[in-house]
Structure formats: structure tokens, C-alpha cells
Design an enzyme around this catalytic site. Structure first.
Site, PDB file in Angstrom:
ATOM      1  CB  SER A  16      46.519  31.514  44.707  1.00 14.21           C
ATOM      2  OG  SER A  16      46.023  30.753  46.049  1.00 14.21           O
ATOM      3  CG  ASN A  17      45.784  26.102  46.004  1.00 13.85           C
ATOM      4  OD1 ASN A  17      46.484  25.801  46.283  1.00 13.85           O
ATOM      5  ND2 ASN A  17      44.788  26.993  46.641  1.00 13.85           N
ATOM      6  CG  LEU A  94      28.704  17.033  46.425  1.00 12.45           C
ATOM      7  CD1 LEU A  94      29.861  16.909  47.625  1.00 12.45           C
ATOM      8  CD2 LEU A  94      27.412  16.894  47.232  1.00 12.45           C
ATOM      9  CG  HIS A 111      39.343  21.210  53.306  1.00 11.00           C
ATOM     10  ND1 HIS A 111      38.278  21.913  52.914  1.00 11.00           N
ATOM     11  CD2 HIS A 111      39.493  21.212  54.635  1.00 11.00           C
ATOM     12  CE1 HIS A 111      37.540  22.327  54.169  1.00 11.00           C
ATOM     13  NE2 HIS A 111      38.408  21.834  55.259  1.00 11.00           N
ATOM     14  CG  ASP A 152      36.057  19.188  52.517  1.00  8.62           C
ATOM     15  OD1 ASP A 152      36.239  19.436  51.305  1.00  8.62           O
ATOM     16  OD2 ASP A 152      35.029  19.913  53.136  1.00  8.62           O
ATOM     17  CD  GLU A 181      44.969  26.307  50.868  1.00 10.24           C
ATOM     18  OE1 GLU A 181      44.584  26.344  49.592  1.00 10.24           O
ATOM     19  OE2 GLU A 181      44.568  26.842  51.856  1.00 10.24           O
TER      20      GLU A 181
HETATM   21  C1  GRF Z   1      41.772  27.279  48.850  1.00 11.16           C
HETATM   22  O1  GRF Z   1      41.961  28.014  50.582  1.00 11.16           O
HETATM   23  C2  GRF Z   1      41.562  26.101  48.959  1.00 11.16           C
HETATM   24  O2  GRF Z   1      42.027  25.194  50.175  1.00 11.16           O
HETATM   25  C3  GRF Z   1      40.064  26.040  49.273  1.00 11.16           C
HETATM   26  O3  GRF Z   1      39.526  27.086  48.309  1.00 11.16           O
HETATM   27  C4  GRF Z   1      40.590  28.184  48.387  1.00 11.16           C
HETATM   28  C5  GRF Z   1      40.864  28.543  46.988  1.00 11.16           C
HETATM   29  O4  GRF Z   1      41.807  29.691  46.996  1.00 11.16           O
HETATM   30  N1  GRF Z   1      39.162  24.990  48.467  1.00 11.16           N
HETATM   31  P1  GRF Z   1      42.606  29.955  45.499  1.00 11.16           P
HETATM   32  O5  GRF Z   1      41.332  30.272  44.582  1.00 11.16           O
HETATM   33  O6  GRF Z   1      43.316  28.670  45.134  1.00 11.16           O
HETATM   34  O7  GRF Z   1      43.323  31.122  45.871  1.00 11.16           O
END
Ligand code: GRF
Length: 211
Positions: A16-17, A94, A111, A152, A181
């Protein structure tokens, strides 16, 4: 100058991001283009989603490779695609040190908590939100940061807060954070593309926009 972005996702990432970044580039909100999405497994839903959006994808699996071999393959793909910025989006490993060094100040991660709290190895997804609820914190949020050689701990670029509600479950908290996010990641990449992020020690200074 429009920047070239690569996004790294892991095996089970829903993406989704990643989708938020691709869409923001398409809309012209970010002066850039997602030129490659790299996954660790072919079955990743995120890769399917990227392909549907017409973005080139490839799979570079770390399985059976040592860190150096894996790093070399990643670097080769990033160099071939002439990438300016690498965005980790649900990338659970990592990032190998040679990649961090080659792209110093040019790798970001998102994060789902307010770092430096609730970060580190094993702190992902459900684990993060459960830990926040157990801690009794009244706020949570998300952090976009530059990536260093540890989990992180890199310099913080942007953070957004959300309230922790009385009746929250980890799922309801995660959903509230996820909305933020998507906006925070787009905002951070937009600032990078505009050349407005300056690293000063551990602090990231956001420069004013040019008139
Ligand atoms: C998100 O919560 C991000 O903060 C973390 O992993 C998750 C990925 O979600 N690093 P998506 O695949 O972007 O929906």
C-alpha cells in the site's frame, strides 16, 4: 530534475505504501518516477500490484546467497535502472551494508511507530502496534527515516502522530497509522525530489521551498 525511484518490498508485502508513492508520481505530486519495484519473492502481492500499474518489477531473492552476493545483485539492478532514491516499503530485511554505503542519504524507510520507540529487529506489523497498546502510550504514529546499517535507527525525516483510542485493537490502531504512513511517505519523497532534505549529523533539516 525528475528523480528515478526504486522501491524494495518483501515476500508478503501488500504494497500500500508502494502504491501511494507510484500514484503520487503519476499525479505529478512527486517530481519523480518509480522505475523499478524489487521484491524478494515472485509471489509478493506488491509485485502484482506494481505490474498492474505498469511499473517494471524484478525479483532478487536473498535465498542461497551470502550478503555480499545479494548486495551485488541489488546494486546491479539499481545501477542499471539509474536510480536516485531507494524506498523500502514493507521490506523486512536489513539492507546489506554495501547498498547502504553506495546509496548513503538516498535510502528511506517507513516505520509504523514513533521512532526511536518501538523499533528494531522483530518490531514490525502486529508486534509494533501490540507493543504500543501494552505500553499505555496515548499517541502513536509513523516515521519516515533515512536508512543506515541497523534496523530503524537512521536519521528521522518526518513523523506523524495519531491518538491511541480507549477501545483500540492492534488492527484499528494499525489502520489509523497506515493512513498517515501513505501521506508521510509521499511528503518525504516529495521533499527529497525538491532537494529540500539536508542531513546535519543525525538531524534532517527541511529547507524552505524556493520561491
Ligand atoms: C507498513 O506498515 C510499513 O510501515 C512497514 O511495513 C508495512 C508495509 O505495508 N515498514 P504496505 O505493504 O506498504 O501496505
Amino acid at each position: 530534475m525528475s528523480i528515478r525511484i526504486a522501491i524494495l518490498v518483501s515476500g508478503h508485502g501488500r504494497g500500500s505504501n508502494m502504491a501511494a508513492l507510484i500514484d503520487a508520481c503519476e499525479r505529478g505530486e512527486i517530481d519523480g518516477q518509480v522505475v523499478l519495484v524489487i521484491g524478494t519473492r515472485r509471489e509478493a502481492p506488491a509485485l502484482q500490484r506494481a505490474a498492474e500499474k505498469g511499473v517494471p518489477t524484478c525479483v532478487i531473492s536473498p535465498r542461497g546467497l551470502d550478503d555480499e552476493q545479494y548486495a551485488r545483485r541489488l546494486l546491479q539492478a539499481l545501477e542499471e535502472a539509474q536510480v536516485d532514491l531507494v524506498c523500502l516499503a514493507g521490506y523486512m530485511r536489513l539492507l546489506p551494508a554495501p547498498v547502504v554505503r553506495a546509496y548513503a542519504g538516498r535510502v528511506m524507510n517507513i516505520h509504523p511507530a514513533l521512532l526511536p520507540l518501538f523499533g528494531g529487529k522483530g518490531m514490525y506489523g502486529e508486534h509494533v502496534h501490540r507493543a504500543v497498546l501494552e505500553s499505555g502510550m496515548k499517541v502513536s504514529g509513523c516515521t519516515v527515516h533515512f536508512v543506515d546499517e541497523h534496523y530503524d535507527t537512521g536519521p528521522i525525516i518526518l513523523q506523524r502522530c495519531v491518538p491511541v483510542e480507549e477501545d483500540d485493537t492492534w488492527e484499528s490502531l494499525a489502520a489509523r497509522v497506515l493512513e498517515q504512513e501513505h501521506q508521510a511517505y509521499v511528503q518525504a519523497v516529495k521533499l527529497f525530489a525538491e532537494g529540500r532534505l539536508r542531513l546535519e549529523g543525525r538531524r534532517v533539516r527541511i529547507l524552505p521551498s524556493s520561491p
